[in-house]
Write a protein that holds these residues in place. Structure first.
Motif, PDB file in Angstrom:
ATOM      1  N   VAL A  82      -4.039  -7.447   9.758  1.00 57.64           N
ATOM      2  CA  VAL A  82      -3.515  -7.910   8.462  1.00 57.64           C
ATOM      3  C   VAL A  82      -2.113  -7.365   8.203  1.00 57.64           C
ATOM      4  CG1 VAL A  82      -5.762  -8.321   7.361  1.00 57.64           C
ATOM      5  CG2 VAL A  82      -4.756  -6.029   7.277  1.00 57.64           C
ATOM      6  N   ALA A  83      -1.434  -6.948   9.283  1.00 57.75           N
ATOM      7  CA  ALA A  83      -0.092  -6.363   9.132  1.00 57.75           C
ATOM      8  C   ALA A  83       0.916  -7.369   8.575  1.00 57.75           C
ATOM      9  CB  ALA A  83       0.389  -5.812  10.467  1.00 57.75           C
ATOM     10  N   SER A  84       0.656  -8.657   8.740  1.00 58.86           N
ATOM     11  CA  SER A  84       1.573  -9.670   8.204  1.00 58.86           C
ATOM     12  C   SER A  84       1.452  -9.788   6.683  1.00 58.86           C
ATOM     13  CB  SER A  84       1.295 -11.029   8.846  1.00 58.86           C
ATOM     14  OG  SER A  84      -0.032 -11.456   8.568  1.00 58.86           O
ATOM     15  N   THR A  85       0.348  -9.278   6.144  1.00 57.07           N
ATOM     16  CA  THR A  85       0.103  -9.346   4.698  1.00 57.07           C
ATOM     17  C   THR A  85       0.292  -8.001   4.014  1.00 57.07           C
ATOM     18  OG1 THR A  85      -1.517 -11.103   5.040  1.00 57.07           O
ATOM     19  CG2 THR A  85      -1.611  -9.954   2.930  1.00 57.07           C
ATOM     20  N   VAL A  86      -0.090  -6.908   4.698  1.00 53.87           N
ATOM     21  CA  VAL A  86      -0.096  -5.570   4.096  1.00 53.87           C
ATOM     22  C   VAL A  86       1.094  -4.753   4.591  1.00 53.87           C
ATOM     23  CG1 VAL A  86      -1.390  -3.427   3.775  1.00 53.87           C
ATOM     24  CG2 VAL A  86      -2.624  -5.609   3.990  1.00 53.87           C
ATOM     25  N   THR A  87       1.871  -4.250   3.642  1.00 56.12           N
ATOM     26  CA  THR A  87       2.987  -3.354   3.945  1.00 56.12           C
ATOM     27  C   THR A  87       2.631  -1.959   3.447  1.00 56.12           C
ATOM     28  OG1 THR A  87       4.555  -5.157   3.611  1.00 56.12           O
ATOM     29  CG2 THR A  87       5.450  -2.924   3.628  1.00 56.12           C
ATOM     30  N   VAL A  88       2.690  -0.958   4.337  1.00 56.30           N
ATOM     31  CA  VAL A  88       2.337   0.410   3.971  1.00 56.30           C
ATOM     32  C   VAL A  88       3.606   1.252   3.890  1.00 56.30           C
ATOM     33  CG1 VAL A  88       0.934   2.425   4.546  1.00 56.30           C
ATOM     34  CG2 VAL A  88       0.160   0.147   5.226  1.00 56.30           C
ATOM     35  N   ALA A 133       0.849  -1.189   0.000  1.00 61.53           N
ATOM     36  CA  ALA A 133       0.000   0.000   0.000  1.00 61.53           C
ATOM     37  C   ALA A 133       0.886   1.240   0.000  1.00 61.53           C
ATOM     38  CB  ALA A 133      -0.912   0.000   1.222  1.00 61.53           C
ATOM     39  N   PHE A 134       0.690   2.112  -0.986  1.00 59.81           N
ATOM     40  CA  PHE A 134       1.529   3.302  -1.106  1.00 59.81           C
ATOM     41  C   PHE A 134       0.688   4.572  -1.084  1.00 59.81           C
ATOM     42  CE2 PHE A 134       4.028   0.130  -3.655  1.00 59.81           C
ATOM     43  CZ  PHE A 134       5.059  -0.017  -2.730  1.00 59.81           C
ATOM     44  N   ASP A 135       1.242   5.616  -0.462  1.00 59.74           N
ATOM     45  CA  ASP A 135       0.635   6.941  -0.527  1.00 59.74           C
ATOM     46  C   ASP A 135       1.750   7.964  -0.381  1.00 59.74           C
ATOM     47  OD1 ASP A 135      -1.085   9.372   0.072  1.00 59.74           O
ATOM     48  OD2 ASP A 135      -2.623   7.813   0.000  1.00 59.74           O
ATOM     49  N   LEU A 136       1.601   9.088  -1.070  1.00 52.21           N
ATOM     50  CA  LEU A 136       2.604  10.149  -0.982  1.00 52.21           C
ATOM     51  C   LEU A 136       2.461  10.946   0.306  1.00 52.21           C
ATOM     52  CD1 LEU A 136       4.952  11.423  -2.572  1.00 52.21           C
ATOM     53  CD2 LEU A 136       3.289  12.947  -3.656  1.00 52.21           C
ATOM     54  N   ASP A 137       1.259  10.955   0.859  1.00 50.48           N
ATOM     55  CA  ASP A 137       0.944  11.758   2.036  1.00 50.48           C
ATOM     56  C   ASP A 137       1.299  11.015   3.318  1.00 50.48           C
ATOM     57  OD1 ASP A 137      -0.123  13.466   3.897  1.00 50.48           O
ATOM     58  OD2 ASP A 137      -2.218  13.087   3.390  1.00 50.48           O
ATOM     59  N   GLU A 138       2.144  11.620   4.154  1.00 46.12           N
ATOM     60  CA  GLU A 138       2.564  10.982   5.403  1.00 46.12           C
ATOM     61  C   GLU A 138       1.382  10.712   6.329  1.00 46.12           C
ATOM     62  OE1 GLU A 138       5.620  13.138   7.394  1.00 46.12           O
ATOM     63  OE2 GLU A 138       6.982  13.112   5.674  1.00 46.12           O
ATOM     64  N   VAL A 139       0.409  11.624   6.352  1.00 46.97           N
ATOM     65  CA  VAL A 139      -0.769  11.448   7.207  1.00 46.97           C
ATOM     66  C   VAL A 139      -1.533  10.190   6.791  1.00 46.97           C
ATOM     67  CG1 VAL A 139      -2.988  12.445   7.894  1.00 46.97           C
ATOM     68  CG2 VAL A 139      -0.986  13.914   7.691  1.00 46.97           C
ATOM     69  N   ALA A 140      -1.691   9.984   5.482  1.00 44.64           N
ATOM     70  CA  ALA A 140      -2.388   8.800   4.983  1.00 44.64           C
ATOM     71  C   ALA A 140      -1.618   7.533   5.336  1.00 44.64           C
ATOM     72  CB  ALA A 140      -2.571   8.902   3.471  1.00 44.64           C
ATOM     73  N   VAL A 141      -0.297   7.569   5.207  1.00 41.23           N
ATOM     74  CA  VAL A 141       0.535   6.407   5.539  1.00 41.23           C
ATOM     75  C   VAL A 141       0.342   6.015   7.001  1.00 41.23           C
ATOM     76  CG1 VAL A 141       2.915   5.581   5.802  1.00 41.23           C
ATOM     77  CG2 VAL A 141       2.234   6.821   3.723  1.00 41.23           C
ATOM     78  N   THR A 142       0.371   7.011   7.882  1.00 37.06           N
ATOM     79  CA  THR A 142       0.169   6.751   9.312  1.00 37.06           C
ATOM     80  C   THR A 142      -1.210   6.175   9.579  1.00 37.06           C
ATOM     81  OG1 THR A 142       1.688   8.547   9.891  1.00 37.06           O
ATOM     82  CG2 THR A 142       0.169   7.796  11.607  1.00 37.06           C
ATOM     83  N   SER A 143      -2.233   6.770   8.967  1.00 35.43           N
ATOM     84  CA  SER A 143      -3.611   6.318   9.149  1.00 35.43           C
ATOM     85  C   SER A 143      -3.782   4.894   8.636  1.00 35.43           C
ATOM     86  CB  SER A 143      -4.566   7.270   8.426  1.00 35.43           C
ATOM     87  OG  SER A 143      -5.908   6.841   8.541  1.00 35.43           O
ATOM     88  N   ALA A 144      -3.234   4.607   7.460  1.00 38.46           N
ATOM     89  CA  ALA A 144      -3.361   3.273   6.875  1.00 38.46           C
ATOM     90  C   ALA A 144      -2.682   2.226   7.750  1.00 38.46           C
ATOM     91  CB  ALA A 144      -2.773   3.265   5.472  1.00 38.46           C
ATOM     92  N   ARG A 145      -1.495   2.556   8.273  1.00 37.37           N
ATOM     93  CA  ARG A 145      -0.788   1.600   9.140  1.00 37.37           C
ATOM     94  C   ARG A 145      -1.610   1.266  10.386  1.00 37.37           C
ATOM     95  NH1 ARG A 145       5.145   4.324   8.391  1.00 37.37           N
ATOM     96  NH2 ARG A 145       5.835   3.011   6.640  1.00 37.37           N
ATOM     97  N   LEU A 146      -2.249   2.280  10.960  1.00 37.58           N
ATOM     98  CA  LEU A 146      -3.079   2.048  12.139  1.00 37.58           C
ATOM     99  C   LEU A 146      -4.259   1.142  11.808  1.00 37.58           C
ATOM    100  CD1 LEU A 146      -3.145   5.645  13.676  1.00 37.58           C
ATOM    101  CD2 LEU A 146      -2.038   3.628  14.665  1.00 37.58           C
ATOM    102  N   ASN A 147      -4.909   1.382  10.670  1.00 38.78           N
ATOM    103  CA  ASN A 147      -6.067   0.573  10.286  1.00 38.78           C
ATOM    104  C   ASN A 147      -5.665  -0.850   9.899  1.00 38.78           C
ATOM    105  OD1 ASN A 147      -8.234   2.406  10.691  1.00 38.78           O
ATOM    106  ND2 ASN A 147      -7.652   3.509   8.838  1.00 38.78           N
ATOM    107  N   VAL A 148      -4.505  -0.995   9.278  1.00 46.14           N
ATOM    108  CA  VAL A 148      -3.989  -2.335   8.934  1.00 46.14           C
ATOM    109  C   VAL A 148      -3.748  -3.142  10.212  1.00 46.14           C
ATOM    110  CG1 VAL A 148      -1.923  -3.531   8.074  1.00 46.14           C
ATOM    111  CG2 VAL A 148      -3.023  -1.757   6.686  1.00 46.14           C
ATOM    112  N   LYS A 149      -3.144  -2.499  11.194  1.00 44.91           N
ATOM    113  CA  LYS A 149      -2.892  -3.171  12.477  1.00 44.91           C
ATOM    114  C   LYS A 149      -4.203  -3.513  13.177  1.00 44.91           C
ATOM    115  CE  LYS A 149      -0.226  -2.638  16.764  1.00 44.91           C
ATOM    116  NZ  LYS A 149       0.663  -1.731  17.543  1.00 44.91           N
ATOM    117  N   LEU A 150      -5.138  -2.579  13.142  1.00 42.01           N
ATOM    118  CA  LEU A 150      -6.440  -2.764  13.783  1.00 42.01           C
ATOM    119  C   LEU A 150      -7.174  -3.980  13.225  1.00 42.01           C
ATOM    120  CD1 LEU A 150      -8.661  -1.484  15.679  1.00 42.01           C
ATOM    121  CD2 LEU A 150      -9.449  -0.246  13.662  1.00 42.01           C
ATOM    122  N   ASN A 151      -7.029  -4.211  11.913  1.00 41.66           N
ATOM    123  CA  ASN A 151      -7.710  -5.328  11.253  1.00 41.66           C
ATOM    124  C   ASN A 151      -6.864  -6.598  11.189  1.00 41.66           C
ATOM    125  OD1 ASN A 151     -10.485  -4.411   9.938  1.00 41.66           O
ATOM    126  ND2 ASN A 151      -9.087  -2.666   9.896  1.00 41.66           N
TER     127      ASN A 151
END
Length: 318
Positions: free
Chosen positions: A223-229, A203-221
């Motif tokens: 799926v961090a072992s599958t999804v790299t942000v 998962a890629f985003d240019l915006d640091e805020v989006a990267v942080t938000s996505a990492r939190l949601n990936v962990k929450l669900n």
């Protein structure tokens, strides 16, 4: 802490790009008040939202609200937001009233008030999105439940561009796929891909805020072992081959990396694009065809279009 609420009275067409401008300005929460959510008739249960109060919505148009901390730089930030919104006219985006107003709220009011806009939403045959604070019980054994802590960005429900992307992901992703999500935002598309069987999701985003938000949601669900942000500009420097690329972005942005998508995708891999307004549909289709893609399916919802294309070009192992 004191917060400043910036309110923009605009159109449905402008919601997505304005929300993006607000993210980039450091907004710590976005609310989308769209009266159509209250009255629209749906052909299916998908996207249905419950418990919304008509008094919370404008009579016409759409209001986008964002929250910015009150600092000495607030004035400059607001001016930058106004300039960014006005620049959207160059992309033929209708801004409607384009009225901007500012008010001050305290943290306690802000932290609880916006939750009334965000409820569980059934997106597709299998996928339901629910905020973390809602108690939601699955209605079937194979239901995919995605929990989101919207934090930096959310609306009254899920935007049509995201709904179409999720429906396409459910249809075209198969077990063990390698997926790239370009412009991941909250990470919802990547989370769905992982929960539907993808073995590796970038998962890629240019915006640091989006990267942080996505990492939190990936962990929450979980799926961090599958999804790299990670932070990245579109597909620059990315090597393939991968099975599926998803991009829920403005048409103008999609057009920038169609050749890269053809390079990174495997032969017969799928490119799922969304965020396209009707007026740009043919431009995106033409670009895909020129790059060697075959148009497999076109989805339309309200004024938005999603295009699913298959890569006909040979992709070298890289």
């Amino acid at each position: 802490m004191k917060w400043s609420e910036i309110s923009i009275h605009t159109t449905q067409e402008a919601v997505e790009p304005i929300s993006n401008i607000l993210h980039e300005a450091g907004a710590s929460g976005v609310v989308i008040e769209d009266p159509e959510d209250l009255v629209k008739e749906r052909t299916s249960v998908y996207g249905e939202i419950y418990q919304l109060d008509p008094n919370d919505y404008p009579e016409e148009g759409v209001i986008v609200k964002a929250y910015l901390p009150v600092t000495s730089f607030l004035g400059e930030t607001v001016e930058e937001i106004k300039v960014g919104i006005n620049n959207l006219i160059t992309y033929d985006i209708d801004l409607g009233h384009n009225r901007v107003s500012i008010s001050e709220v305290n943290e306690e009011e802000w932290a609880t008030a916006w939750k009334k806009y965000y409820k569980p939403v059934k997106i597709s045959e299998k996928i339901t999105i629910t905020p973390t604070w809602e108690d939601y019980e699955p209605v079937s054994s194979d239901e995919v439940i995605i929990e989101l802590d919207p934090g930096m960005a959310f609306g009254t429900g899920t935007h049509p561009t995201t709904v179409m992307c999720l429906q396409a992901i459910e249809k075209y992703i198969t077990q063990g796929d390698h997926v790239i999500d370009v412009g991941t935002g909250s990470g919802v598309l990547s989370i769905a891909a992982a929960q539907l069987g993808a073995a590796n999701v970038e998962a890629f985003d240019l915006d640091e805020v989006a990267v942080t938000s996505a990492r939190l949601n990936v962990k929450l669900n979980k799926v961090a072992s599958t999804v790299t942000v990670g932070q990245n500009n579109l597909l620059e420097g990315i090597e393939g081959p991968v099975d599926v690329i998803v991009g829920n972005l403005l048409a103008e942005i999609i057009l920038l990396f169609v050749p890269d998508a053809a390079r990174v995708l495997k032969k017969d891999g799928y490119f799922i694009t969304s965020g396209i307004i009707q007026g740009k549909k043919n431009d995106v289709k033409q670009s895909l065809l020129q790059a060697g893609f075959e148009i497999v399916e076109t989805l339309e919802m309200e004024d938005w279009v999603a295009i699913i294309a298959k890569n006909s070009a040979d992709t070298k192992e890289g």
